[in-house]
Design a protein around this motif. Structure first.
Motif, PDB file in Angstrom:
ATOM      1  N   TYR A 130       0.907  -1.368   0.103  1.00  0.00           N
ATOM      2  CA  TYR A 130      -0.092  -0.068  -0.078  1.00  0.00           C
ATOM      3  C   TYR A 130       0.806   1.228   0.153  1.00  0.00           C
ATOM      4  CZ  TYR A 130       1.017   0.251   5.021  1.00  0.00           C
ATOM      5  OH  TYR A 130       1.652   0.061   6.381  1.00  0.00           O
ATOM      6  N   ARG A 131       0.290   2.294  -0.486  1.00  0.00           N
ATOM      7  CA  ARG A 131       0.968   3.529  -0.465  1.00  0.00           C
ATOM      8  C   ARG A 131      -0.150   4.777  -0.636  1.00  0.00           C
ATOM      9  NH1 ARG A 131       4.569   3.728  -6.127  1.00  0.00           N
ATOM     10  NH2 ARG A 131       2.639   3.500  -7.680  1.00  0.00           N
ATOM     11  N   ARG A 132       0.293   6.060  -0.450  1.00  0.00           N
ATOM     12  CA  ARG A 132      -0.665   7.159  -0.833  1.00  0.00           C
ATOM     13  C   ARG A 132      -0.074   7.450  -2.588  1.00  0.00           C
ATOM     14  NH1 ARG A 132      -3.238  11.257   1.889  1.00  0.00           N
ATOM     15  NH2 ARG A 132      -3.729  12.930   0.597  1.00  0.00           N
ATOM     16  N   TRP A 134       6.629   1.777  -1.769  1.00  0.00           N
ATOM     17  CA  TRP A 134       5.256   0.899  -1.228  1.00  0.00           C
ATOM     18  C   TRP A 134       5.616   0.387   0.040  1.00  0.00           C
ATOM     19  CZ3 TRP A 134       0.595  -0.347  -3.679  1.00  0.00           C
ATOM     20  CH2 TRP A 134       0.730   0.132  -5.012  1.00  0.00           C
ATOM     21  N   GLU A 157       4.339  -2.188   3.333  1.00  0.00           N
ATOM     22  CA  GLU A 157       3.794  -3.651   3.137  1.00  0.00           C
ATOM     23  C   GLU A 157       3.718  -3.959   4.545  1.00  0.00           C
ATOM     24  OE1 GLU A 157       6.942  -5.694   1.145  1.00  0.00           O
ATOM     25  OE2 GLU A 157       7.661  -6.430   3.002  1.00  0.00           O
ATOM     26  N   TYR A 172      -5.607   6.264  -2.153  1.00  0.00           N
ATOM     27  CA  TYR A 172      -4.280   5.484  -1.623  1.00  0.00           C
ATOM     28  C   TYR A 172      -4.446   4.240  -2.745  1.00  0.00           C
ATOM     29  CZ  TYR A 172      -4.167   8.120   2.522  1.00  0.00           C
ATOM     30  OH  TYR A 172      -3.877   9.091   3.301  1.00  0.00           O
ATOM     31  N   GLU A 173      -3.249   3.466  -2.868  1.00  0.00           N
ATOM     32  CA  GLU A 173      -3.459   2.151  -3.869  1.00  0.00           C
ATOM     33  C   GLU A 173      -2.882   1.321  -2.951  1.00  0.00           C
ATOM     34  OE1 GLU A 173      -1.531   3.799  -8.095  1.00  0.00           O
ATOM     35  OE2 GLU A 173      -0.323   4.130  -6.231  1.00  0.00           O
ATOM     36  N   TYR A 174      -3.319  -0.114  -3.508  1.00  0.00           N
ATOM     37  CA  TYR A 174      -3.196  -1.173  -2.855  1.00  0.00           C
ATOM     38  C   TYR A 174      -2.913  -2.459  -3.618  1.00  0.00           C
ATOM     39  CZ  TYR A 174      -8.124  -2.081  -2.831  1.00  0.00           C
ATOM     40  OH  TYR A 174      -9.488  -2.111  -3.126  1.00  0.00           O
ATOM     41  N   SER A 175      -2.114  -3.286  -3.237  1.00  0.00           N
ATOM     42  CA  SER A 175      -1.999  -4.619  -4.318  1.00  0.00           C
ATOM     43  C   SER A 175      -1.560  -5.740  -3.396  1.00  0.00           C
ATOM     44  CB  SER A 175      -1.022  -4.301  -5.366  1.00  0.00           C
ATOM     45  OG  SER A 175      -0.692  -5.425  -6.251  1.00  0.00           O
ATOM     46  N   ASP A 234      -3.052  -2.390  -9.624  1.00  0.00           N
ATOM     47  CA  ASP A 234      -2.890  -1.764  -8.273  1.00  0.00           C
ATOM     48  C   ASP A 234      -4.520  -1.236  -8.210  1.00  0.00           C
ATOM     49  OD1 ASP A 234      -0.245  -2.302  -8.226  1.00  0.00           O
ATOM     50  OD2 ASP A 234       0.448  -0.456  -8.960  1.00  0.00           O
TER      51      ASP A 234
END
Length: 660
Positions: free
Chosen positions: A51-53, A59, A61, A84-87, A182
């Motif tokens: 995750y990250r803004r 990133w 984790e 925010y993004e997450y993968s 993402d």
């Protein structure tokens, strides 16, 4: 694709339409993510949530936890408003697999000397891949493992969980599988989730003599709005109103002299969407209203209606933005057989659509520059979806704190699409859901389906356009029932204020939901503290909503067993001890109803055989109960609902004094 990568990542949740749209959350939420993550064979698997803004290079984790059946879950805390993004990342962990098998072989009494050499080899390779200072730690581990004289000691060294974490953190990811997309979560400020709206027409605040009210009159009423507990004051359009084709009282086609017209017929020679109606005041008065409202803990929400009166300057300056009929007249708004001669819609298929979009975006920016951060958007379902996605994104770039409420009473899929595109809140079908079954099914849809990931309902029992039959015929009790339902079922709710406070039930005609003498078309001075008002109940509801976090979200509702079809019973849960609330509402505005209610004692922390106290926060009554069944009698004329806080007490011998 790397043919040696063995991890499959499936069933990622939440995501909207395969990741096409962002999930909605608010600041401070714990963003929980689940996925099916597995490999062929029997090796151990490691799964990481990334995750990250949005915009950050690095990133972060967190390691996910295995649930069951190859399902994994992880979470991260959401910060300030924004995107925010997450993968997800998964790999076969050879070192943990080695640890698992080493322990089994050792416990079975097998020779593990070769296994220890294999482990040492894995660690040596990891040390070559690791960066400082992890490489040094891994070399120390290899040396310790090789030099340990006792077999049992070497096994203990090799099984150290910290060693496995170190290997996973710094290396062993060469054949990891990254989720193919993402995903995005949009984070709003908390008011997007929890707000209490009050709607009024400023022009009706002039007093009994019928004087045209002003924004300064609006400032004078702010203390009373705050006393009622509302934190959003929503104003219908405050712009100049056209005179051509102006509607008269009761929506008459011809206006009489002195008729003020509909505020939604926007635009006159005095200006358009970036101007104030001269009789309301000036832009300076408006900014004074915004500042004074803030001092009372209230935000001003403005109505944005993308339509014009025939007198709007846009028609002369940009005739290409409108549809013109063969006889040379402009096409006014219609919803056959209804006609809205005083309103001209934009032609969104104009070849000059880009210039039109830019101008409409600038309307939001104009009012944002004057302190507005909440917009109620009129009929967004009649405007292009891509335009809303673009405008809302641009507005959030300007200020992530901006909130948009979609006033779209339309088909479900259209309402859902608007929410996915970025609207923070949405009007709903609540006004027409009256029976126990209707309410239960509708709330279940909103809070248990994927809709909960992108749509935040705002429950309004009435609006200037909507006076339901339930309110028309149910009397004062119906208004008390509906406001209680709205305020407890949904964390966002609102009322069209004066008419609701005073329980005005009179429709324009039988079968119509329009108010008689509708304030949309005339000035209506109100005695808001007049006989029969329900201000005390409204104030209590808003106070309870502020004090109890259980009422500050919507998706925490659970419907409970009641033996009466006329009594709706539910619990709003909270993570805070003692903050969950039980709500029972008599849905019948005509008759006293009694019901037996089944309480979820385990959910509420009540032990078997333990007594508990039920405190009705609306009327202050307290009663002691034992067992899972309680009885209520709800008189719609006096107290159609109860909001109960349950508390328990445990006593030990040390709590008592003994006297001989």
């Amino acid at each position: 694709m790397e043919g040696r990568a063995r991890i499959a990542i499936e069933g990622v949740h939440p995501q909207i339409d395969c990741g096409r749209f962002a999930v909605q959350r608010v600041t401070g939420d714990e963003m929980a993510v689940q996925a099916d993550i597995f490999s062929d064979g029997h090796e151990e698997v490691v799964a990481m949530l990334l995750y990250r803004r949005q915009g950050d290079e690095v990133w972060q984790e967190t390691q996910m936890q295995r649930l069951e059946n190859d399902r994994w879950q992880g979470s991260f805390k959401l910060g300030e408003p924004g995107f925010y993004e997450y993968s997800l990342l998964g790999w076969v962990d050879h070192f943990r697999t080695w640890q698992r098998d080493l322990q089994k072989r050792f416990e079975a009494g097998q020779d593990v000397s070769v296994d220890l050499k294999i482990g040492s080899s894995i660690l040596s390779q990891a040390a070559k891949e690791a960066k400082e200072p992890d490489d040094a730690k891994l070399r120390q581990a290899v040396e310790a493992l090789n030099q340990e004289p006792e077999l049992e000691g070497a096994v203990a060294l090799g099984l150290d969980s910290r060693l496995a974490d170190l290997v996973s953190t710094c290396c062993a990811r060469g054949l990891a599988t990254r989720y193919h997309k993402d995903l995005v979560v949009r984070v709003d400020r908390k008011k997007a989730l929890f707000s209490s709206w009050y709607e009024l027409f400023p022009r009706s605040l002039g007093g009994a003599e019928g004087r045209h009210g002003t924004l300064k009159d609006c400032i004078a009423i702010l203390p009373d709005i705050a006393e009622l507990g509302f934190d959003v004051l929503y104003l219908p359009p405050i712009h100049p109103i056209g005179t051509s084709k102006r509607k008269g009282k009761a929506n008459q086609v011809e206006a009489e002299p002195g008729d003020p017209g509909s505020p939604w017929a926007i635009g006159s020679p005095e200006g358009g969407h970036k101007s104030i109606h001269p009789e309301l005041g000036t832009l300076e008065d408006f900014q004074a209203l915004v500042l004074e409202a803030d001092r009372h803990g209230i935000e001003i929400a403005l109505d944005i209606a993308f339509q014009c009166s025939p007198d709007h300057p846009y028609l002369k300056e940009h005739p290409e933005w409108f549809l013109w009929r063969p006889d040379g007249t402009v096409q006014y708004a219609e919803n056959p057989p209804k006609k809205y001669q005083d309103i001209v819609p934009f032609n969104f298929e104009t070849p000059q659509w880009q210039e039109l979009w830019e101008e409409l975006k600038s309307i939001f920016f104009f009012w944002m520059d004057r302190g507005v951060r909440i917009f109620r958007v009129d009929n967004p379902h009649t405007k292009p979806f891509p335009m809303w996605e673009w405008i809302i994104a641009k507005a959030r770039e300007k200020d992530p704190n901006v909130i948009f409420l979609a006033e779209a009473f339309t088909r479900q899929k259209i309402m859902y699409r608007l929410a996915k595109l970025g609207f923070s809140q949405s009007y709903s079908y609540f006004a027409w859901r009256n029976s126990k079954r209707e309410l239960t099914e509708y709330l279940t849809e909103l809070t248990r389906s994927d809709a909960k990931e992108f749509m935040r309902p705002n429950f309004w029992p009435n609006t200037p356009d909507i006076l339901t039959e339930y309110l028309q015929y149910g009397g004062r009790a119906a208004f008390m029932i509906r406001v209680t339902l709205a305020a407890t079922l949904s964390s966002n709710f609102g009322i069209y204020g004066p008419a609701f406070e005073l329980c005005i039930p009179t429709a324009e005609a039988a079968g119509s939901e329009e108010y008689k003498d509708a304030e949309k078309y005339e000035i209506r001075p109100w005695d808001r503290k007049g006989p029969g008002n329900i201000r005390e109940l409204i104030s209590k509801l808003n106070r309870i909503r502020r004090e109890y976090s259980a009422l500050q979200e919507t998706c925490n509702v659970q419907f409970l067993e009641s033996d009466s079809d006329s009594v709706l019973f539910f619990v709003k849960t909270s993570g805070k001890p003692g903050a969950s609330l039980l709500v029972a509402v008599n849905l019948d505005p005509f008759r006293v109803r009694s019901a037996k209610l089944r309480l979820p004692l385990g959910l509420l922390g009540v032990l078997s055989g333990q007594s508990y106290l039920l405190h009705d926060l609306l009327n202050g009554e307290r009663s002691i109960w034992q067992g899972e069944w309680a009885s209520v009698t709800l008189d719609p004329q006096l107290a159609p609902a109860g909001i109960f806080r349950l508390s328990t007490w445990l006593r030990k011998e040390s709590d008592f004094d003994y006297y001989l």
